[in-house]
Write a protein that holds these residues in place. Structure first.
Motif, PDB file in Angstrom:
ATOM      1  N   ARG A   1      33.571  42.226  33.309  1.00 53.78           N
ATOM      2  CA  ARG A   1      32.991  41.809  32.064  1.00 53.78           C
ATOM      3  C   ARG A   1      33.176  42.573  30.775  1.00 53.78           C
ATOM      4  O   ARG A   1      32.573  43.762  30.796  1.00 53.78           O
ATOM      5  CB  ARG A   1      31.748  41.265  32.209  1.00 53.78           C
ATOM      6  N   GLY A   2      34.073  42.357  29.875  1.00 53.07           N
ATOM      7  CA  GLY A   2      33.926  43.121  28.632  1.00 53.07           C
ATOM      8  C   GLY A   2      34.723  44.432  28.942  1.00 53.07           C
ATOM      9  O   GLY A   2      34.513  45.149  28.429  1.00 53.07           O
ATOM     10  N   GLY A   3      35.749  44.624  30.055  1.00 52.86           N
ATOM     11  CA  GLY A   3      36.340  45.669  30.202  1.00 52.86           C
ATOM     12  C   GLY A   3      35.739  46.641  31.105  1.00 52.86           C
ATOM     13  O   GLY A   3      36.425  47.558  31.529  1.00 52.86           O
ATOM     14  N   LYS A   4      34.606  46.351  31.512  1.00 53.52           N
ATOM     15  CA  LYS A   4      33.851  47.118  32.562  1.00 53.52           C
ATOM     16  C   LYS A   4      33.530  46.440  33.667  1.00 53.52           C
ATOM     17  O   LYS A   4      33.334  45.261  33.778  1.00 53.52           O
ATOM     18  CB  LYS A   4      32.401  47.479  31.733  1.00 53.52           C
TER      19      LYS A   4
ATOM     20  N   THR B   1      35.687  36.355  32.291  1.00 50.42           N
ATOM     21  CA  THR B   1      35.268  37.448  33.503  1.00 50.42           C
ATOM     22  C   THR B   1      36.695  37.457  33.840  1.00 50.42           C
ATOM     23  O   THR B   1      37.519  36.407  34.128  1.00 50.42           O
ATOM     24  CB  THR B   1      34.595  36.628  34.649  1.00 50.42           C
ATOM     25  N   THR B   2      37.162  38.740  34.508  1.00 51.59           N
ATOM     26  CA  THR B   2      38.454  39.110  35.245  1.00 51.59           C
ATOM     27  C   THR B   2      37.942  39.195  36.710  1.00 51.59           C
ATOM     28  O   THR B   2      37.202  40.121  37.150  1.00 51.59           O
ATOM     29  CB  THR B   2      39.163  40.084  34.377  1.00 51.59           C
TER      30      THR B   2
ATOM     31  N   LEU C   1      31.846  39.012  48.964  1.00 49.95           N
ATOM     32  CA  LEU C   1      30.846  38.684  48.107  1.00 49.95           C
ATOM     33  C   LEU C   1      30.925  37.054  47.950  1.00 49.95           C
ATOM     34  O   LEU C   1      31.825  36.593  48.006  1.00 49.95           O
ATOM     35  CB  LEU C   1      31.146  39.299  46.861  1.00 49.95           C
ATOM     36  N   SER C   2      29.747  36.707  47.650  1.00 58.78           N
ATOM     37  CA  SER C   2      29.440  35.222  46.984  1.00 58.78           C
ATOM     38  C   SER C   2      28.559  35.318  45.777  1.00 58.78           C
ATOM     39  O   SER C   2      27.471  35.880  45.672  1.00 58.78           O
ATOM     40  CB  SER C   2      28.744  34.457  48.000  1.00 58.78           C
ATOM     41  N   PHE C   3      29.371  34.947  44.506  1.00 57.12           N
ATOM     42  CA  PHE C   3      28.528  34.752  43.466  1.00 57.12           C
ATOM     43  C   PHE C   3      29.032  33.841  42.423  1.00 57.12           C
ATOM     44  O   PHE C   3      30.033  33.053  42.608  1.00 57.12           O
ATOM     45  CB  PHE C   3      28.549  36.407  42.731  1.00 57.12           C
ATOM     46  N   LEU C   4      28.317  33.667  41.303  1.00 57.49           N
ATOM     47  CA  LEU C   4      28.699  32.592  40.282  1.00 57.49           C
ATOM     48  C   LEU C   4      29.215  33.696  39.161  1.00 57.49           C
ATOM     49  O   LEU C   4      28.609  34.743  39.042  1.00 57.49           O
ATOM     50  CB  LEU C   4      27.453  31.892  39.778  1.00 57.49           C
ATOM     51  N   CYS C   5      30.096  32.955  38.255  1.00 57.49           N
ATOM     52  CA  CYS C   5      30.763  34.117  37.355  1.00 57.49           C
ATOM     53  C   CYS C   5      31.078  32.913  36.119  1.00 57.49           C
ATOM     54  O   CYS C   5      31.473  31.778  36.441  1.00 57.49           O
ATOM     55  CB  CYS C   5      31.797  34.535  37.682  1.00 57.49           C
TER      56      CYS C   5
END
Length: 67
Positions: free
Chosen positions: A19-22, A39-40, A30-34
């Motif tokens: 996110r934001g290049g970081k 997001t990349t 993993l399991s997650f929301l984005c």
């Protein structure tokens, strides 16, 4: 809906979320929301069949020409 995505993967997939290049998150299985527009995601397979052996570097102990 509205750009929010749920990501769920097998334990043999290593994820990196930027996110934001970081780097924001990484790990295997993993399991997650984005938030998709900001997001990349990078997914790398780490299964046993996809692993390549390391390079073989000849050294003096492996040189058979001087025996």
């Amino acid at each position: 809906m509205f750009g929010i995505r749920f990501i769920r993967s097998q334990p043999t997939t290593h994820w990196m979320q930027f996110r934001g290049g970081k780097l924001a998150r990484e790990g295997a299985g993993l399991s997650f929301l984005c938030f998709a527009p900001a997001t990349t995601l990078v997914a790398v397979s780490v299964s046993e069949t996809s692993r390549m052996p390391g390079p073989v570097i000849p050294g003096p102990e492996n040189d058979r020409s001087n025996r």
